[in-house]
Design a protein around this motif. Sequence first.
Motif, PDB file in Angstrom:
ATOM      1  N   VAL A  88       0.875  -1.167   0.000  1.00 51.00           N
ATOM      2  CA  VAL A  88       0.000   0.000   0.000  1.00 51.00           C
ATOM      3  C   VAL A  88       0.916   1.222   0.000  1.00 51.00           C
ATOM      4  O   VAL A  88       1.818   1.320   0.831  1.00 51.00           O
ATOM      5  N   TYR A  89       0.702   2.135  -0.929  1.00 52.36           N
ATOM      6  CA  TYR A  89       1.563   3.313  -0.993  1.00 52.36           C
ATOM      7  C   TYR A  89       0.741   4.588  -1.192  1.00 52.36           C
ATOM      8  O   TYR A  89      -0.428   4.540  -1.568  1.00 52.36           O
ATOM      9  N   ASN A  90       1.377   5.711  -0.878  1.00 56.20           N
ATOM     10  CA  ASN A  90       0.763   7.045  -0.968  1.00 56.20           C
ATOM     11  C   ASN A  90      -0.482   7.190  -0.099  1.00 56.20           C
ATOM     12  O   ASN A  90      -1.425   7.918  -0.442  1.00 56.20           O
ATOM     13  N   MET A  91      -0.467   6.510   1.069  1.00 58.76           N
ATOM     14  CA  MET A  91      -1.544   6.738   2.034  1.00 58.76           C
ATOM     15  C   MET A  91      -1.338   8.120   2.649  1.00 58.76           C
ATOM     16  O   MET A  91      -0.195   8.545   2.856  1.00 58.76           O
ATOM     17  N   PRO A  92      -2.423   8.833   2.965  1.00 60.46           N
ATOM     18  CA  PRO A  92      -2.284  10.137   3.621  1.00 60.46           C
ATOM     19  C   PRO A  92      -1.551   9.989   4.960  1.00 60.46           C
ATOM     20  O   PRO A  92      -1.775   9.000   5.675  1.00 60.46           O
ATOM     21  N   PRO A  93      -0.695  10.943   5.313  1.00 58.61           N
ATOM     22  CA  PRO A  93       0.068  10.832   6.560  1.00 58.61           C
ATOM     23  C   PRO A  93      -0.804  10.895   7.810  1.00 58.61           C
ATOM     24  O   PRO A  93      -0.381  10.465   8.871  1.00 58.61           O
ATOM     25  N   GLN A  94      -2.026  11.381   7.695  1.00 57.21           N
ATOM     26  CA  GLN A  94      -2.917  11.448   8.854  1.00 57.21           C
ATOM     27  C   GLN A  94      -3.692  10.145   9.057  1.00 57.21           C
ATOM     28  O   GLN A  94      -4.519  10.047   9.954  1.00 57.21           O
ATOM     29  N   THR A  95      -3.378   9.114   8.270  1.00 58.75           N
ATOM     30  CA  THR A  95      -4.022   7.817   8.422  1.00 58.75           C
ATOM     31  C   THR A  95      -3.740   7.277   9.819  1.00 58.75           C
ATOM     32  O   THR A  95      -2.593   7.158  10.224  1.00 58.75           O
ATOM     33  N   LYS A  96      -4.782   6.952  10.553  1.00 59.55           N
ATOM     34  CA  LYS A  96      -4.652   6.434  11.922  1.00 59.55           C
ATOM     35  C   LYS A  96      -4.843   4.926  11.982  1.00 59.55           C
ATOM     36  O   LYS A  96      -4.564   4.306  12.998  1.00 59.55           O
ATOM     37  N   GLY A  97      -5.356   4.348  10.897  1.00 64.03           N
ATOM     38  CA  GLY A  97      -5.562   2.915  10.901  1.00 64.03           C
ATOM     39  C   GLY A  97      -6.113   2.423   9.584  1.00 64.03           C
ATOM     40  O   GLY A  97      -6.488   3.208   8.713  1.00 64.03           O
ATOM     41  N   ILE A  98      -6.112   1.116   9.446  1.00 69.29           N
ATOM     42  CA  ILE A  98      -6.659   0.443   8.276  1.00 69.29           C
ATOM     43  C   ILE A  98      -7.620  -0.616   8.816  1.00 69.29           C
ATOM     44  O   ILE A  98      -7.243  -1.442   9.650  1.00 69.29           O
ATOM     45  N   ASP A  99      -8.856  -0.563   8.368  1.00 69.91           N
ATOM     46  CA  ASP A  99      -9.856  -1.524   8.825  1.00 69.91           C
ATOM     47  C   ASP A  99      -9.533  -2.926   8.319  1.00 69.91           C
ATOM     48  O   ASP A  99      -8.860  -3.093   7.292  1.00 69.91           O
ATOM     49  N   ALA A 100     -10.031  -3.926   9.015  1.00 73.42           N
ATOM     50  CA  ALA A 100      -9.882  -5.313   8.584  1.00 73.42           C
ATOM     51  C   ALA A 100     -10.637  -5.524   7.285  1.00 73.42           C
ATOM     52  O   ALA A 100     -11.636  -4.852   7.007  1.00 73.42           O
ATOM     53  N   GLY A 101     -10.150  -6.456   6.492  1.00 72.32           N
ATOM     54  CA  GLY A 101     -10.872  -6.867   5.292  1.00 72.32           C
ATOM     55  C   GLY A 101     -10.873  -5.865   4.161  1.00 72.32           C
ATOM     56  O   GLY A 101     -11.878  -5.749   3.457  1.00 72.32           O
ATOM     57  N   VAL A 102      -9.758  -5.173   3.934  1.00 75.99           N
ATOM     58  CA  VAL A 102      -9.671  -4.241   2.799  1.00 75.99           C
ATOM     59  C   VAL A 102      -9.868  -5.049   1.517  1.00 75.99           C
ATOM     60  O   VAL A 102      -9.217  -6.070   1.299  1.00 75.99           O
ATOM     61  N   LYS A 103     -10.776  -4.591   0.689  1.00 72.69           N
ATOM     62  CA  LYS A 103     -11.096  -5.283  -0.563  1.00 72.69           C
ATOM     63  C   LYS A 103      -9.960  -5.115  -1.572  1.00 72.69           C
ATOM     64  O   LYS A 103      -9.307  -4.080  -1.614  1.00 72.69           O
ATOM     65  N   PRO A 104      -9.744  -6.147  -2.408  1.00 77.71           N
ATOM     66  CA  PRO A 104      -8.755  -6.011  -3.479  1.00 77.71           C
ATOM     67  C   PRO A 104      -9.157  -4.886  -4.424  1.00 77.71           C
ATOM     68  O   PRO A 104     -10.341  -4.642  -4.628  1.00 77.71           O
ATOM     69  N   GLY A 105      -8.198  -4.211  -4.958  1.00 79.06           N
ATOM     70  CA  GLY A 105      -8.446  -3.117  -5.886  1.00 79.06           C
ATOM     71  C   GLY A 105      -7.332  -2.103  -5.797  1.00 79.06           C
ATOM     72  O   GLY A 105      -6.553  -2.101  -4.838  1.00 79.06           O
ATOM     73  N   ASN A 106      -7.256  -1.240  -6.772  1.00 82.18           N
ATOM     74  CA  ASN A 106      -6.143  -0.292  -6.836  1.00 82.18           C
ATOM     75  C   ASN A 106      -6.163   0.751  -5.739  1.00 82.18           C
ATOM     76  O   ASN A 106      -5.112   1.147  -5.243  1.00 82.18           O
ATOM     77  N   THR A 107      -7.344   1.230  -5.351  1.00 81.92           N
ATOM     78  CA  THR A 107      -7.398   2.310  -4.365  1.00 81.92           C
ATOM     79  C   THR A 107      -7.727   1.780  -2.977  1.00 81.92           C
ATOM     80  O   THR A 107      -8.323   0.718  -2.821  1.00 81.92           O
ATOM     81  N   MET A 108      -7.310   2.551  -1.986  1.00 77.68           N
ATOM     82  CA  MET A 108      -7.556   2.220  -0.581  1.00 77.68           C
ATOM     83  C   MET A 108      -8.669   3.096  -0.044  1.00 77.68           C
ATOM     84  O   MET A 108      -8.724   4.285  -0.380  1.00 77.68           O
ATOM     85  N   PRO A 109      -9.518   2.563   0.840  1.00 73.09           N
ATOM     86  CA  PRO A 109     -10.468   3.431   1.530  1.00 73.09           C
ATOM     87  C   PRO A 109      -9.679   4.481   2.326  1.00 73.09           C
ATOM     88  O   PRO A 109      -8.713   4.140   2.999  1.00 73.09           O
ATOM     89  N   GLY A 110     -10.027   5.722   2.212  1.00 75.02           N
ATOM     90  CA  GLY A 110      -9.318   6.778   2.934  1.00 75.02           C
ATOM     91  C   GLY A 110      -8.127   7.345   2.186  1.00 75.02           C
ATOM     92  O   GLY A 110      -7.490   8.283   2.645  1.00 75.02           O
ATOM     93  N   GLY A 111      -7.774   6.761   1.053  1.00 76.56           N
ATOM     94  CA  GLY A 111      -6.673   7.285   0.249  1.00 76.56           C
ATOM     95  C   GLY A 111      -5.502   6.332   0.178  1.00 76.56           C
ATOM     96  O   GLY A 111      -5.253   5.553   1.090  1.00 76.56           O
ATOM     97  N   GLY A 112      -4.806   6.392  -0.910  1.00 71.67           N
ATOM     98  CA  GLY A 112      -3.661   5.528  -1.146  1.00 71.67           C
ATOM     99  C   GLY A 112      -3.974   4.497  -2.216  1.00 71.67           C
ATOM    100  O   GLY A 112      -5.113   4.379  -2.674  1.00 71.67           O
ATOM    101  N   MET A 113      -2.930   3.787  -2.600  1.00 72.31           N
ATOM    102  CA  MET A 113      -3.035   2.811  -3.675  1.00 72.31           C
ATOM    103  C   MET A 113      -2.532   1.454  -3.191  1.00 72.31           C
ATOM    104  O   MET A 113      -1.575   1.393  -2.429  1.00 72.31           O
ATOM    105  N   GLN A 114      -3.194   0.391  -3.650  1.00 71.09           N
ATOM    106  CA  GLN A 114      -2.712  -0.956  -3.376  1.00 71.09           C
ATOM    107  C   GLN A 114      -1.909  -1.439  -4.577  1.00 71.09           C
ATOM    108  O   GLN A 114      -2.310  -1.250  -5.718  1.00 71.09           O
TER     109      GLN A 114
END
Length: 178
Positions: A88-114
Amino acid sequence: MSKCGSKLVPVLAAAAILIAANAWPQSKMEIRTDAFAPGTSIPDKYTCSGENISPPLAISGVPQSAKALVLIVDDPDAPAGTFVHWVVYNMPPQTKGIDAGVKPGNTMPGGGMQGRNDFGGVGYGGPCPPPGSSHHYRFRLFALNGEITPQATTGPGVEQAMQGHILTSTEMVGTFGR
């Protein structure tokens, strides 16, 4: 002492204070999970023996100067060399956590790329070592001074793009065996 020398003392004292202030311990960046304690076994739920979903992660202590975060989950004990399970890259620096069960795909919930894992997919692929001894799984978190544009979104491609941009890093390790 000359007049020039007497003016130098306050300047040196101010410089010493500034250096000491910058050397004062800052909050240490940390990644952790409630799913397992560091150094212990990763529950089946987060592996190929279970639901194969990403565990919940908590992030703290990111430097104020950070502009992006990178997470790389890998297995340095894999038979053919380090095996990448999640990028996972380019997540916002204010990210405090990542929820369980992130779905496959290019983008991340809350910002960033998988990026692409070594299973050949985009997103999380849980621990799945061959039968035998337990492997170590590193959840490595990096704070960067800017976003990156990797030529390849694989673990090595993202690590290459990070060179010269890493402000600090931390890791948490879990184990798993079958």
